[in-house]
Write an enzyme that holds these catalytic residues in place. Structure first.
Site, PDB file in Angstrom:
ATOM      1  N   CYS A  25      45.416  33.176  44.784  1.00  0.00           N
ATOM      2  CA  CYS A  25      45.952  32.354  45.869  1.00  0.00           C
ATOM      3  C   CYS A  25      45.685  30.878  45.630  1.00  0.00           C
ATOM      4  CB  CYS A  25      45.342  32.786  47.196  1.00  0.00           C
ATOM      5  SG  CYS A  25      45.898  34.402  47.752  1.00  0.00           S
ATOM      6  N   TYR A 186      41.844  43.695  52.133  1.00  0.00           N
ATOM      7  CA  TYR A 186      43.013  43.384  52.938  1.00  0.00           C
ATOM      8  C   TYR A 186      43.604  44.674  53.506  1.00  0.00           C
ATOM      9  CZ  TYR A 186      42.163  38.882  50.811  1.00  0.00           C
ATOM     10  OH  TYR A 186      41.559  37.719  50.400  1.00  0.00           O
ATOM     11  N   ARG A 234      47.586  47.157  43.147  1.00  0.00           N
ATOM     12  CA  ARG A 234      46.220  46.654  42.896  1.00  0.00           C
ATOM     13  C   ARG A 234      45.249  47.376  43.812  1.00  0.00           C
ATOM     14  NH1 ARG A 234      43.669  40.697  41.779  1.00  0.00           N
ATOM     15  NH2 ARG A 234      43.987  41.433  39.645  1.00  0.00           N
ATOM     16  N   GLY A 328      42.189  35.776  35.233  1.00  0.00           N
ATOM     17  CA  GLY A 328      42.236  34.957  36.429  1.00  0.00           C
ATOM     18  C   GLY A 328      41.700  33.574  36.169  1.00  0.00           C
ATOM     19  N   ARG A 329      40.399  33.385  36.411  1.00  0.00           N
ATOM     20  CA  ARG A 329      39.807  32.053  36.285  1.00  0.00           C
ATOM     21  C   ARG A 329      39.945  31.474  34.877  1.00  0.00           C
ATOM     22  NH1 ARG A 329      34.535  33.774  39.682  1.00  0.00           N
ATOM     23  NH2 ARG A 329      35.381  35.798  39.077  1.00  0.00           N
TER      24      ARG A 329
END
Length: 359
Positions: A25, A186, A234, A328-329
């Site tokens: 995000c 979530y 996911r 990701g990062r």
């Protein structure tokens, strides 16, 4: 030949390599007005740079299926045709670079209506564009968070329909892969885990009942998504609780059901449903969960979590622990990671003509 840079085929889609971008995000959309939830210049530059860098598949960040499904008021969404049109610019560019565009469809559930992380991530009310979150049960995520409204069966059915509507828009926007976000605490994950799901009706209690919502969402998405294009899911492989939570065994069992319902690949992450869970992080710490699903089912998997260097990623794929890696990062730090890894491993990625001097 490098295993990491071999093409990968799912249904009628061929992804040029196994270096994929994990959904992350950006919290950079307008919170209200005609452009609410639509991608902005930041999003275009963010995703375009990873495509120019040779990433095989770019999964666009958690994109809400309704305004109330956003994590923050600044999240992307696909609940309107205005958003659909704005996404087309991104998918056109990614496709032109040989990168497959994908999008993760999401509903934040009880973790909705929070501030951006760099602003503290605290829950926000109407005065800061917030709203009343919903969830399987009226159990807040953590101290200080709003108590969510427990969804009625009618409310559940409406959200299932929202996922289908968002998938239709994703297709029209030019996406080739759609992923259902069932992880990180979530809404879909909240239904799966007994830690957050205290219902006593057909959506709570037994494993089959807790998995019902996830499978209904998958069915709704698969029904409107072309048969030649893949659907991902996911999952958080574990809540990292000793008891009373979602477990790795549950994940393997769910993976088998997801495949029967038309899911083509499981994107294996972990955690997010318990605010104070003790997670033993380290390089590739979630890879064993992906490997366990791959060993126990016929469903392809992608591994994610502190995968940072080329040799590490190569071994994960070459050893059969996963079919692809999601970065990701590391891709935030280096949009051109795939190009550098290809040089190191003897693989090949497409280089834009404008960058021919760099070859």
């Amino acid at each position: 030949m490098s295993a990491l840079f071999e093409p990968y085929r799912l249904r009628d889609l061929t992804i040029p390599n196994r270096v994929w971008m994990s959904p992350m995000c950006q919290y950079s959309a307008a919170p209200e007005g005609p452009d609410a939830g639509a991608p902005q210049d930041w999003h275009f530059a963010h995703y375009a740079s990873r495509a120019a860098g040779g990433t095989g598949l770019v999964l666009v960040e958690a994109t809400a299926v309704s305004p109330e499904g956003r994590i923050s008021p600044y999240d992307l969404g696909l609940w309107s045709d205005t958003q659909l049109e704005a996404f087309r610019r991104i998918t056109r560019f990614l496709t032109a670079q040989g990168t497959v565009p994908g999008v993760q469809l999401a509903h934040a559930g009880r973790k909705a209506a929070t501030e951006r992380p760099w602003k503290g991530g605290r829950p926000v009310g109407p005065e800061a564009h917030g709203w009343q979150p919903v969830a399987p049960s009226a159990v807040p995520f953590a101290e200080g968070h709003q108590t969510p409204e427990e969804l009625s069966v009618e409310g559940i059915e409406e959200i299932v329909g929202r996922f289908a509507d968002a998938a239709r828009r994703a297709l029209a926007a030019g996406f080739e892969v759609v992923e259902v976000h069932g992880a990180h605490g979530y809404l879909v994950h909240e239904f799966l885990s007994p830690h957050s799901n205290r219902r006593t009706d057909a959506y709570g209690g037994s494993f089959e009942n807790r998995a019902r919502f996830a499978l209904e969402v998958v069915d709704a998405v698969r029904e409107v998504w072309p048969q030649g294009k893949p659907v991902f899911f996911r999952v958080s492989a574990t809540d990292w609780l000793e008891e009373g939570g979602w477990s790795a065994d549950d994940t393997v069992r769910l993976a088998r059901a997801l495949q029967e319902h038309g899911v083509d690949l499981l994107d294996v992450s972990s955690g997010g449903n318990v605010p104070d869970a003790r997670i033993p992080t380290g390089p590739g710490y979630q890879v064993p969960f992906a490997s366990r699903v791959k060993a126990g089912t016929a469903l392809p998997v992608a591994a994610v979590g502190l995968i940072t260097d080329a040799e590490q990623a190569e071994k994960i794929v070459a050893n059969g622990e996963a079919d692809a890696v999601l970065l990701g990062r590391e891709l935030l730090r280096d949009p051109y990671w795939a190009r550098k890894a290809a040089r190191e491993l003897g693989g090949e990625v497409r280089v834009p003509d404008q960058y021919h001097r760099s070859v």
